[in-house]
Design a protein around this motif. Structure first.
Motif, short mmCIF file in Angstrom:
data_model
loop_
_atom_site.label_atom_id
_atom_site.label_comp_id
_atom_site.label_asym_id
_atom_site.label_seq_id
_atom_site.Cartn_x
_atom_site.Cartn_y
_atom_site.Cartn_z
N SER A 39 55.87 -19.64 11.44
CA SER A 39 54.85 -18.80 10.84
C SER A 39 55.49 -17.90 9.79
O SER A 39 56.65 -17.58 9.86
CB SER A 39 54.11 -17.96 11.82
OG SER A 39 54.64 -17.87 13.05
N ALA A 40 54.67 -17.51 8.81
CA ALA A 40 55.16 -16.68 7.71
C ALA A 40 54.02 -15.90 7.10
O ALA A 40 52.86 -16.30 7.20
CB ALA A 40 55.81 -17.57 6.66
N LEU A 41 54.35 -14.77 6.48
CA LEU A 41 53.40 -13.94 5.74
C LEU A 41 53.98 -13.62 4.38
O LEU A 41 55.19 -13.41 4.25
CB LEU A 41 53.11 -12.62 6.46
CG LEU A 41 52.30 -12.68 7.74
CD1 LEU A 41 52.29 -11.31 8.41
CD2 LEU A 41 50.89 -13.14 7.46
N SER B 17 51.24 -23.04 12.15
CA SER B 17 50.88 -24.39 12.57
C SER B 17 50.41 -25.21 11.37
O SER B 17 51.14 -25.39 10.42
CB SER B 17 49.84 -24.32 13.68
OG SER B 17 49.59 -25.59 14.21
N ASP B 18 49.19 -25.69 11.40
CA ASP B 18 48.67 -26.57 10.35
C ASP B 18 47.69 -25.87 9.42
O ASP B 18 46.88 -26.53 8.76
CB ASP B 18 47.96 -27.77 10.98
CG ASP B 18 48.92 -28.69 11.70
OD1 ASP B 18 50.11 -28.67 11.36
OD2 ASP B 18 48.49 -29.43 12.59
N ASN C 125 43.61 -26.28 5.42
CA ASN C 125 44.24 -27.17 6.38
C ASN C 125 45.40 -27.86 5.67
O ASN C 125 45.21 -28.51 4.64
CB ASN C 125 43.23 -28.19 6.87
CG ASN C 125 43.80 -29.14 7.89
OD1 ASN C 125 44.99 -29.49 7.85
ND2 ASN C 125 42.98 -29.58 8.81
N ILE C 126 46.60 -27.72 6.21
CA ILE C 126 47.78 -28.32 5.59
C ILE C 126 48.42 -29.37 6.49
O ILE C 126 49.57 -29.72 6.32
CB ILE C 126 48.81 -27.25 5.19
CG1 ILE C 126 49.22 -26.43 6.42
CG2 ILE C 126 48.27 -26.36 4.09
CD1 ILE C 126 50.43 -25.57 6.20
N ARG C 127 47.66 -29.89 7.42
CA ARG C 127 48.19 -30.87 8.38
C ARG C 127 48.84 -32.06 7.69
O ARG C 127 49.88 -32.54 8.12
CB ARG C 127 47.06 -31.35 9.29
CG ARG C 127 47.52 -32.35 10.35
CD ARG C 127 46.43 -32.70 11.34
NE ARG C 127 45.93 -31.50 11.97
CZ ARG C 127 44.65 -31.12 11.93
NH1 ARG C 127 43.75 -31.84 11.29
NH2 ARG C 127 44.26 -30.03 12.53
N GLN D 208 55.65 -27.51 5.50
CA GLN D 208 54.98 -26.48 6.26
C GLN D 208 55.93 -25.42 6.82
O GLN D 208 55.55 -24.64 7.65
CB GLN D 208 54.17 -27.11 7.39
CG GLN D 208 53.03 -27.91 6.83
CD GLN D 208 52.80 -29.18 7.58
OE1 GLN D 208 53.71 -29.75 8.14
NE2 GLN D 208 51.58 -29.67 7.55
N GLY D 209 57.15 -25.36 6.34
CA GLY D 209 58.13 -24.44 6.91
C GLY D 209 58.08 -23.03 6.36
O GLY D 209 57.99 -22.08 7.09
#
Length: 105
Positions: free
Chosen positions: A1-3, A17-18, A35-37, A42-43
Motif C-alpha cells: 500500500s502507498a499514499l 491491493s488491486d 481497478n488495477i487488477r 502495482q508496487g
C-alpha cells in the motif's frame, strides 16, 4: 500500500491491493476509484504530473505503468524500470538489467 499527494496538492492517491483511489483534498470526496487488477506495476505510487499516476517498481514484473487518472486508462507501460521517483516536475526511473548494470534516467 502507498499514499501520495499530486504535485499541485489537489489530490491524494492511495494504492492497496488491486485498487487505486484518488481523493479530492479540498472536498475530501472520492474523485476516482480505479481497478488495477490487470495492470502491471502495482508496487509503488508516484505522481508523474497532476493528471497521471505511475504505478510500479516494487513488484515481480519489475515495471511501471502510467495511468491517466480522469479516464482511468493505462496509457504507457515500461517493464525495464524497477523504481520510479518524481520531484519538482521531473520523473526519474531506476533501470536495472543483469547484463547492462544499473542507471537512473
Amino acid at each position: 500500500s502507498a499514499l501520495s499527494f499530486s504535485p499541485d496538492g489537489k489530490f491524494l492517491a492511495g494504492l492497496a491491493s488491486d485498487t487505486l483511489w484518488v481523493w479530492d483534498v479540498a472536498t475530501g470526496g472520492l474523485h476516482r476509484e480505479i481497478n488495477i487488477r490487470n495492470v502491471g506495476g502495482q508496487g509503488g505510487l508516484v505522481w508523474a504530473d497532476p493528471g497521471h499516476v505511475l504505478l510500479g517498481g516494487d513488484n515481480a514484473i519489475g515495471g511501471v505503468t502510467l495511468i491517466h487518472v480522469d479516464s482511468r486508462i493505462p496509457v504507457w507501460q515500461y517493464t525495464g524500470a524497477s523504481k520510479a521517483y518524481s520531484a519538482g516536475g521531473v520523473t526519474w526511473f531506476y533501470l536495472s538489467d543483469h547484463r547492462m548494470g544499473e542507471a537512473m534516467v
